[in-house]
Design a protein around this motif. Structure first.
Motif, PDB file in Angstrom:
ATOM      1  N   UNK A  23       0.807  -1.214   0.000  1.00 44.99           N
ATOM      2  CA  UNK A  23       0.000   0.000   0.000  1.00 44.99           C
ATOM      3  C   UNK A  23       0.837   1.259   0.000  1.00 44.99           C
ATOM      4  N   UNK A  24       1.894   1.262   0.799  1.00 40.65           N
ATOM      5  CA  UNK A  24       2.762   2.439   0.861  1.00 40.65           C
ATOM      6  C   UNK A  24       3.494   2.670  -0.456  1.00 40.65           C
ATOM      7  N   UNK A  25       3.965   1.617  -1.091  1.00 28.56           N
ATOM      8  CA  UNK A  25       4.681   1.779  -2.359  1.00 28.56           C
ATOM      9  C   UNK A  25       3.746   2.322  -3.440  1.00 28.56           C
ATOM     10  N   UNK A  26       2.547   1.763  -3.551  1.00 33.09           N
ATOM     11  CA  UNK A  26       1.623   2.256  -4.583  1.00 33.09           C
ATOM     12  C   UNK A  26       1.155   3.677  -4.286  1.00 33.09           C
ATOM     13  N   UNK A  27       0.985   3.996  -3.028  1.00 35.81           N
ATOM     14  CA  UNK A  27       0.614   5.362  -2.673  1.00 35.81           C
ATOM     15  C   UNK A  27       1.744   6.330  -3.014  1.00 35.81           C
ATOM     16  N   UNK A  28       2.978   5.943  -2.715  1.00 33.58           N
ATOM     17  CA  UNK A  28       4.116   6.797  -3.051  1.00 33.58           C
ATOM     18  C   UNK A  28       4.215   6.994  -4.559  1.00 33.58           C
ATOM     19  N   UNK A  29       3.963   5.948  -5.320  1.00 36.29           N
ATOM     20  CA  UNK A  29       3.992   6.071  -6.783  1.00 36.29           C
ATOM     21  C   UNK A  29       2.932   7.055  -7.270  1.00 36.29           C
ATOM     22  N   UNK A  30       1.796   7.093  -6.603  1.00 39.79           N
ATOM     23  CA  UNK A  30       0.761   8.064  -6.972  1.00 39.79           C
ATOM     24  C   UNK A  30       1.174   9.473  -6.569  1.00 39.79           C
ATOM     25  N   UNK A  50      -8.404   7.471  -4.079  1.00 41.59           N
ATOM     26  CA  UNK A  50      -8.685   6.462  -5.102  1.00 41.59           C
ATOM     27  C   UNK A  50      -7.635   5.368  -5.148  1.00 41.59           C
ATOM     28  N   UNK A  51      -6.379   5.751  -4.996  1.00 39.22           N
ATOM     29  CA  UNK A  51      -5.298   4.763  -4.978  1.00 39.22           C
ATOM     30  C   UNK A  51      -5.453   3.827  -3.782  1.00 39.22           C
ATOM     31  N   UNK A  52      -5.736   4.407  -2.626  1.00 37.91           N
ATOM     32  CA  UNK A  52      -5.886   3.592  -1.415  1.00 37.91           C
ATOM     33  C   UNK A  52      -7.067   2.629  -1.529  1.00 37.91           C
ATOM     34  N   UNK A  53      -8.205   3.142  -1.950  1.00 36.24           N
ATOM     35  CA  UNK A  53      -9.405   2.305  -2.014  1.00 36.24           C
ATOM     36  C   UNK A  53      -9.266   1.224  -3.079  1.00 36.24           C
ATOM     37  N   UNK A  54      -8.794   1.597  -4.270  1.00 31.73           N
ATOM     38  CA  UNK A  54      -8.682   0.592  -5.338  1.00 31.73           C
ATOM     39  C   UNK A  54      -7.628  -0.457  -5.009  1.00 31.73           C
ATOM     40  N   UNK A  55      -6.535  -0.053  -4.388  1.00 26.56           N
ATOM     41  CA  UNK A  55      -5.508  -1.011  -3.987  1.00 26.56           C
ATOM     42  C   UNK A  55      -6.040  -1.925  -2.887  1.00 26.56           C
ATOM     43  N   UNK A  56      -6.773  -1.350  -1.929  1.00 28.99           N
ATOM     44  CA  UNK A  56      -7.376  -2.133  -0.849  1.00 28.99           C
ATOM     45  C   UNK A  56      -8.315  -3.203  -1.413  1.00 28.99           C
ATOM     46  N   UNK A  57      -9.187  -2.806  -2.332  1.00 31.16           N
ATOM     47  CA  UNK A  57     -10.155  -3.750  -2.911  1.00 31.16           C
ATOM     48  C   UNK A  57      -9.431  -4.841  -3.701  1.00 31.16           C
ATOM     49  N   UNK A  58      -8.474  -4.458  -4.542  1.00 27.26           N
ATOM     50  CA  UNK A  58      -7.746  -5.447  -5.341  1.00 27.26           C
ATOM     51  C   UNK A  58      -6.948  -6.392  -4.451  1.00 27.26           C
ATOM     52  N   UNK A  59      -6.284  -5.845  -3.449  1.00 29.09           N
ATOM     53  CA  UNK A  59      -5.476  -6.669  -2.546  1.00 29.09           C
ATOM     54  C   UNK A  59      -6.357  -7.624  -1.748  1.00 29.09           C
ATOM     55  N   UNK A  60      -7.475  -7.138  -1.251  1.00 24.74           N
ATOM     56  CA  UNK A  60      -8.388  -7.980  -0.481  1.00 24.74           C
ATOM     57  C   UNK A  60      -8.905  -9.124  -1.333  1.00 24.74           C
ATOM     58  N   UNK A  87      -3.238  -1.006   4.057  1.00 27.74           N
ATOM     59  CA  UNK A  87      -3.253  -0.282   2.785  1.00 27.74           C
ATOM     60  C   UNK A  87      -4.004   1.035   2.955  1.00 27.74           C
ATOM     61  N   UNK A  88      -5.130   0.979   3.627  1.00 22.04           N
ATOM     62  CA  UNK A  88      -5.903   2.201   3.869  1.00 22.04           C
ATOM     63  C   UNK A  88      -5.176   3.134   4.820  1.00 22.04           C
ATOM     64  N   UNK A  89      -4.509   2.567   5.814  1.00 20.32           N
ATOM     65  CA  UNK A  89      -3.805   3.422   6.778  1.00 20.32           C
ATOM     66  C   UNK A  89      -2.667   4.189   6.114  1.00 20.32           C
ATOM     67  N   UNK A  90      -2.126   3.632   5.043  1.00 18.58           N
ATOM     68  CA  UNK A  90      -1.047   4.316   4.321  1.00 18.58           C
ATOM     69  C   UNK A  90      -1.505   5.669   3.784  1.00 18.58           C
TER      70      UNK A  90
END
Length: 165
Positions: A23-30, A50-60, A87-90
Motif C-alpha cells: 500500500x505504501x509503495x503504490x501510494x508513493x507512486x501516486x 482512489x489509490x488507497x481504495x482501489x488497492x485495498x479492494x484489489x489486494x483484499x 493499505x488504507x492506513x497508508x
C-alpha cells in the motif's frame, strides 16, 4: 460443527506487513507524479483516496483467492479485510495533507513533500516493525535495513513511474 483453523499470529502479521508495504509503495507512486496544481484543485486528495481504495479492494480480493489455495477451507472475509487495512492506513496522513493543501491551509508543495516523506518513513519503519515481531533488539543492522527498504521502495516507485507514465 466444523472447526475453522486460524493462521498462526505470525502469518497474520506477515500478511499485514505485506499489505502495509504494498500500500505504501503504490501510494508513493501516486504521490510522486502529482503537481502543486493537483494538490490545490483537490485532484491530489482524489488520487490518494482512489489509490488507497482501489488497492485495498484489489489486494483484499487477491488475498481471499490466495487464502483458498493455502487452505481447503475458505478464509474469512473479516480476516482478509483486517489484514488489508494497512493499505488504507497508508493514505490517512497523505490524504489529510492533500486536503490541507486544497484548502490552502498549507502550501501545496509543502503538503506534497510532507506526504511523500511520510510514506518513505513508513516504509523505512518496516525494518523496526519486523524486528519487533521477531523479538530482536534495534541494532545498527536495523537502521541499515530501514534505509535499504526505503531506497528499494524508491527504486520500485521510479520503475513504476518510468514504465507507466
Amino acid at each position: 460443527m466444523a472447526r475453522v483453523s486460524r493462521p498462526a499470529p505470525i502469518d497474520e502479521a506477515a500478511d499485514r506487513i505485506s499489505a502495509y508495504v504494498y500500500g505504501n509503495i503504490l501510494l508513493l507512486a501516486a504521490l510522486v507524479v502529482l503537481t502543486r496544481e493537483d494538490v490545490r484543485d483537490g485532484a491530489g486528495l482524489a488520487i490518494v483516496a482512489g489509490t488507497a481504495v482501489s488497492t485495498f479492494v484489489a489486494h483484499t480480493y487477491a488475498e481471499r483467492l490466495g487464502a483458498a489455495v493455502r487452505s481447503a477451507e475458505r478464509s474469512s472475509w473479516s480476516v482478509v479485510l483486517r489484514d488489508s487495512v494497512p493499505i488504507l492506513s497508508a493514505a490517512a496522513v497523505p490524504a489529510l495533507l492533500m486536503a490541507l493543501g486544497a484548502l490552502d491551509a498549507l502550501p501545496a508543495t509543502t503538503c506534497l513533500r510532507l506526504a511523500e516523506a511520510w510514506v518513505v518513513a513508513r516504509i523505512a519503519l518496516t525494518a523496526f516493525i519486523v524486528g519487533r515481531l521477531q523479538g530482536r533488539p534495534v541494532t545498527v543492522r536495523t537502521w541499515v535495513a530501514s534505509v535499504g527498504l526505503a531506497a528499494t521502495a524508491l527504486v520500485i516507485v521510479a520503475v513504476k513511474v518510468v514504465l507507466t507514465h
